[in-house]
Design a protein around this motif. Structure first.
Motif: not given
Length: 557
Positions: A281-301
C-alpha cells in the motif's frame, strides 16, 4: 558432533558463500547498471525510449523463461557447474553488448545475458541456503543483502563508467563477473547431485499450489510497478549519467538497508501478512506521487529514492514467505516464483514506453500504482498460507495428519534383530551397503527405511517428495541389498513433518522391530538429506536404544 550457535550471524559464513554472494552482487548490478546510460544510449544510437527499455524487457523476459529450465540443468550437471555456466554466459554477453553498435544488437545480447542470469540466480539462492551457517532466514538475509548491494552499486558504477562511454558499464560487468567466475570455481565445493532429476514441467506444475501461485502473482504486480519506476523514470528526470547514477544509488542503498534491517524488524512486529499489505500500500502511494508529479524533477527524484524502502522490505519478506508456503523443493519453488515475477518486470518498461508514446508520461505510473492494488487483492487470497508461513518461521507446532508407515517390496516379517538402513537420496547406496555387511556378519535382515518428509502449507501437510520417486528409492536399495544375498524388507515413512519428527520416528520404528543397529548417512543440506541436522540428531540419540552407525560420505573412494 558440533552444532552452529543459535545466535549465529548471517554474515559469518564460509569463504565459498561469500564467493557466491559476491557474484550475486555483480549479477544484480545488471538490473540497475543501465539506468544511468539509458538516455545516452537513446541519443547515441538514435533509439526511442521504448526501444531502449527493451534492454530491460529482453533481459528479464528471457530470464523468466530460462528460470523454467534451471533446475532441469542443475539436477543433471550439479549446482557448481550451473553457477559457472551462468557466470560464463554473463561475461560473454555483457562484453558483446558493450562491443555492439546497434540498439538491436544490445537488446539481443542482453537476452543472452538473461539466460546466464537465470542459471545463476536460481542456483545461487539454493547454494547459499544449502551452504550458509545461521539457518534459513540468515541465508535469505545474506542473499537479499547481496541483491541490495548489487542494485545500489550498479547505478553508481553505470553512472561513473557511463560518463566515459555508454559501453563502459557493460565491459565493467564482464570484468567483475570474470573475477566472480574464478572465485566460484576455486572456492565453491561441488555438491552431490540430487537423487532425482528435475523435470522441465515441474516449475509450472508447482504453480498449481494456491499459495505459491498467489505469492507469485503478487510478485508479478509488485515487479510491474518496480520496473516501471526503474526502467522509465530516468527519462523524465533529464539528468546526466553521473547524476542518474547517484539517484539510483541512493535508491539502491535504501533497498539494501531495509532488506537487511527493516524487513526483519517489521516482520517481527507485524507478521508476514500485515507487513506485506502495508508495504504494498505504501509503495502504491509512492508510485502515485511519481505519477502525479512526473514532470517535477525534485519530487520525482525524491519519490524514486524513497521507493527503495518498500522494495527492500518486499524483497526479503516475500522471498522468505515463498520459500515457506510452497510444498515443493526450494529450487523448484524459486524457479516457478522467478518465472512469474520476472515476466511482470520484463514487460513493464516496454509497456511504459508504448503508453507514453500513445498518451503521456504520467500514465505508466498511474498504471503501476493500480497494479499494486491488484497485488494486494491477490495476496489476500493467500492469507491462510501466510499464517502458516509465520508459524513455521516462528518454530510453532502445526497440526498435521499422523505419520504412517507403509511396506514397500516383499514381506519378510519374522526376522528378529534387523539392521535398519535409514536411507536418503544422496547417501542411500552406501548406507544400504554398510547395513548389508553388518547383516551378513550377524545373520540379520536389513530393513530399508526411507522418510518421505511432509511440508506444512496452508492446505495442510503435503508430502515434499514425489510418491513414485520415494518408493523407487526404497525398491532400488532393496535390490542392492538383495543382490548381496541379504534378506531385506522395505518401509516408507510418510507424513513426518520436520527433521526432529523424522529422527524420533526412525528410533521408534527401530525399537518396534527389535533393531540391533541403525545405519544413517552424514549430515548434508536439503530435503531429507538434512536428516542429521541438530533437531533430528537430538531426537534420534534421545529415543534410540540400539547402536547407531554413521556412514561418512567423505570416506568413500
Amino acid at each position: 558432533m558440533t552444532t552452529a550457535p543459535a545466535t549465529a550471524s548471517p554474515f559469518r559464513q564460509p569463504k565459498a558463500v561469500y564467493a557466491v554472494a559476491f557474484a550475486c552482487v555483480v549479477s544484480f548490478m545488471g538490473i540497475g547498471l543501465v539506468d544511468p546510460i539509458l538516455p545516452a544510449i537513446s541519443s547515441d544510437l538514435d533509439a526511442t525510449p521504448s526501444q531502449v527499455t527493451l534492454l530491460f524487457t529482453s533481459y528479464l523476459v528471457v530470464t523468466a523463461v530460462a528460470m523454467l529450465v534451471t533446475n532441469w540443468v542443475s539436477s543433471r550437471i550439479g549446482a557448481k557447474k550451473t553457477l559457472i555456466a551462468g557466470l560464463a554466459l554473463i561475461v560473454v554477453f555483457a562484453a558483446l553488448a558493450g562491443a555492439s553498435d546497434s540498439i538491436g544488437g544490445i537488446v539481443g545480447f542482453r537476452a543472452g545475458w538473461g539466460v546466464g542470469n537465470a542459471l545463476f540466480i536460481a542456483t545461487s539462492l539454493a547454494v547459499i541456503v544449502a551452504s550458509a551457517s545461521g539457518g534459513f532466514v540468515g541465508a535469505i538475509v545474506l542473499y537479499e543483502t547481496s541483491l541490495g548491494l548489487g542494485i545500489a552499486v550498479g547505478p553508481l558504477l553505470g553512472g561513473a563508467l557511463g560518463e566515459v562511454s555508454w559501453r563502459g558499464p557493460f565491459f565493467g560487468v564482464a570484468v567483475l563477473m570474470t573475477i566472480a567466475l574464478i572465485a566460484t570455481a576455486v572456492l565453491v565445493e561441488p555438491q552431490p547431485l540430487p537423487a532425482r532429476r528435475t523435470g522441465l514441467a515441474e516449475p509450472l506444475r508447482a504453480l498449481r499450489h494456491r499459495g505459491l501461485l498467489a505469492m507469485s502473482l503478487t510478485a508479478l504486480c509488485y515487479n510491474w510497478a518496480f520496473f516501471t519506476v526503474l526502467g522509465y523514470a530516468p527519462f523524465p528526470m533529464g539528468l546526466g549519467a553521473i547524476e542518474l547514477g547517484l539517484v539510483f544509488t541512493g535508491w539502491g542503498l535504501l533497498v539494501a538497508v531495509f532488506s537487511v534491517f527493516g524487513a526483519p524488524w517489521l516482520q517481527r512486529r507485524l507478521g508476514i501478512a500485515r507487513t506485506l499489505y502495508a508495504n504494498l500500500a505504501c509503495f502504491a502511494v509512492v508510485v502515485l506521487v511519481i505519477a502525479i508529479w512526473t514532470d517535477h524533477v525534485p519530487v520525482l527524484v525524491t519519490a524514486v529514492i524513497v521507493a527503495g524502502v518498500f522494495i527492500g522490505i518486499n524483497n526479503t519478506v516475500t522471498t522468505q514467505a515463498v520459500m515457506t508456503v510452497s510444498p515443493v523443493d526450494r529450487p523448484v519453488a524459486s524457479a516457478a516464483y522467478g518465472f512469474v515475477r520476472f515476466i511482470g518486470g520484463g514487460l513493464a518498461p516496454f509497456a511504459a514506453g508504448k503508453l507514453v508514446e500513445a498518451t503521456n508520461v504520467h500514465v505508466p505510473f498511474f498504471l503501476g500504482a493500480a497494479v499494486l492494488l491488484v497485488g494486494i487483492a491477490i495476496l489476500a487470497t493467500a492469507r491462510d498460507h501466510l499464517a502458516v508461513a509465520e508459524r513455521v518461521q516462528a518454530g510453532e507446532p502445526i497440526e498435521a495428519p499422523a505419520p504412517r508407515l507403509e511396506a514397500v517390496g516383499p514381506d519378510r516379517s519374522g526376522h528378529d534383530g534387523v539392521i535398519v538402513a535409514a536411507v536418503s537420496g544422496a547417501d542411500g547406496a552406501e548406507v544400504a551397503r554398510v547395513a548389508a555387511r553388518l547383516a551378513t556378519l550377524n545373520g540379520r535382515t536389513v530393513d530399508v527405511l526411507h522418510a518421505q518428509e511432509a511440508v506444512l502449507t496452508g492446505e495442510g501437510a503435503v508430502d515434499g517428495e514425489d510418491d513414485a520417486a520415494a518408493r523407487a528409492t526404497v525398491r532400488q536399495r532393496l535390490d542392492e541389498v538383495s543382490a548381496l544375498g541379504v534378506p531385506a524388507v522395505g518401509h516408507l515413512l510418510r507424513g513426518a513433518a520436520g527433521h526432529g519428527t523424522v529422527g524420533r520416528l526412525i528410533a521408534e520404528h527401530a525399537e518396534q522391530v527389535g533393531a540391533r543397529a541403525i545405519v544413517i548417512g552424514t549430515p548434508s543440506h536439503g530435503g531429507l538429506a538434512a536428516l542429521m541436522d541438530e533437531s533430528a540428531t537430538q531426537e534420534l540419540w534421545r529415543h534410540a536404544h540400539c547402536h547407531i552407525v554413521i556412514v561418512n560420505d567423505d570416506s568413500r573412494v
